[in-house]
Design an enzyme around this catalytic site. Structure first.
Site, PDB file in Angstrom:
ATOM      1  N   SER A 152      21.598   6.976  30.802  1.00 53.76           N
ATOM      2  CA  SER A 152      21.471   7.122  30.280  1.00 53.76           C
ATOM      3  C   SER A 152      21.807   8.962  30.242  1.00 53.76           C
ATOM      4  CB  SER A 152      19.558   7.405  30.302  1.00 53.76           C
ATOM      5  OG  SER A 152      19.009   7.854  31.606  1.00 53.76           O
ATOM      6  N   HIS A 173      15.491  14.299  30.123  1.00 51.59           N
ATOM      7  CA  HIS A 173      17.382  13.355  29.746  1.00 51.59           C
ATOM      8  C   HIS A 173      17.353  15.188  28.682  1.00 51.59           C
ATOM      9  CE1 HIS A 173      16.139   9.978  31.553  1.00 51.59           C
ATOM     10  NE2 HIS A 173      17.475   9.253  31.673  1.00 51.59           N
TER      11      HIS A 173
END
Length: 286
Positions: free
Chosen positions: A36, A265
């Site tokens: 990710s 992220h």
């Protein structure tokens, strides 16, 4: 004299005309592998196929491919991927996806691989360190990772990954012998002492996360060197752009994102900067 001068100028001109254009020589067949941190979950726009991988068309592999003007591009990065998903199918919330190494071809010339954090449980580690109440009410999460023997379980897992990464690099090279391979490190997720309560990770835990990720990235760099492939450092250039930074400055979102991205992220700004870093490294490595 004029004839000799004309002949002298004509020779390099003829060579230039007969040579292929520089852009054609530089055209790459690029495959992006990873988890990710490369896929870009929730960054618009999430793309098909394999929607369950939560892959953005504005992640750094896509932006790098655009900048390089590659001849072909396959992005098989997938949120939640571990190193075993390079070799076996990965189950996502929206179906199963093929092993990532299946995207490689004998004529692939460029590979980036951004993997390993899920093998050691990075996401769960940072989630465990969410601390809405400071000590003495809230406990430091770093104590959970130190065993009675004094061993740091996170570092033990990190060290156990070393031979796997060297084997992965060899397997990529076996499938794509022409490829230049770059292992990509992870960004800065915590600054020294943190910024509690703006990001609710207390000082001890912020320093532990920072030290642990520095150790992890150092391991990646060492294994890339051992495997004879390139390493791209995202940790150093992302200092000051961690989740403590203001919106519009940070490249990594905190527990409550202000930009479309999964917590801890990269956001779209981070992906643009990572693409510039990766593109520069790839270009310099030619």
């Amino acid at each position: 004299m004029i004839r000799r001068l004309t002949a002298a100028l004509a020779a390099p001109l003829l060579l230039l005309l007969l040579s292929p254009p520089a852009q054609a020589r530089a055209a790459e067949s690029y495959v992006a592998l990873g988890d990710s941190a490369a896929a870009g979950p929730l960054i618009p726009n999430q793309v098909l196929p394999e929607l369950g991988c939560w892959r953005s068309n504005r992640n750094y592999p896509h932006l790098t491919a655009q900048t390089l003007g590659v001849a072909s591009f396959r992005d098989v990065t997938c949120s939640g991927a571990k190193t075993r998903h390079m070799y076996e199918r990965q189950n996502t919330d929206l179906g199963s996806v093929a092993p990532q190494l299946d995207a490689l071809r004998p004529d692939t010339t460029l590979v980036t691989v951004h993997i390993g954090a899920n093998d050691v449980g990075l996401t769960g580690f940072i989630e465990d360190c969410l601390n809405l109440l400071p000590p003495p009410v809230g406990d430091a999460c770093n104590d959970d990772y130190i065993g009675s023997d004094g061993q740091d379980s996170w570092r033990v897992k990190t060290d156990a990954l070393r031979p796997t990464l060297v084997r992965l690099a060899a397997d990529i090279r076996a499938r794509s012998p022409q490829a230049r391979i770059f292992m990509v490190g992870y960004a800065t997720y915590a600054r020294p002492d943190g910024c509690y309560p703006r990001v609710p990770i207390i000082k001890q835990d912020a320093n532990y996360i920072r030290a642990t990720l520095m150790y992890f990235n150092q391991m990646l760099a060492e294994q890339a060197a051992a495997a004879g492939i390139g390493f791209i450092d995202l940790q150093t250039p992302s200092v000051g752009h961690d989740p403590c930074a203001s919106s519009g400055t940070r490249w990594i979102e905190p527990y409550v994102p202000a930009s479309p991205a999964t917590p801890f992220h990269p956001n779209a700004l981070g992906m643009r900067n990572f693409a510039a870093i990766v593109t520069s490294a790839v270009t310099a490595g030619r």
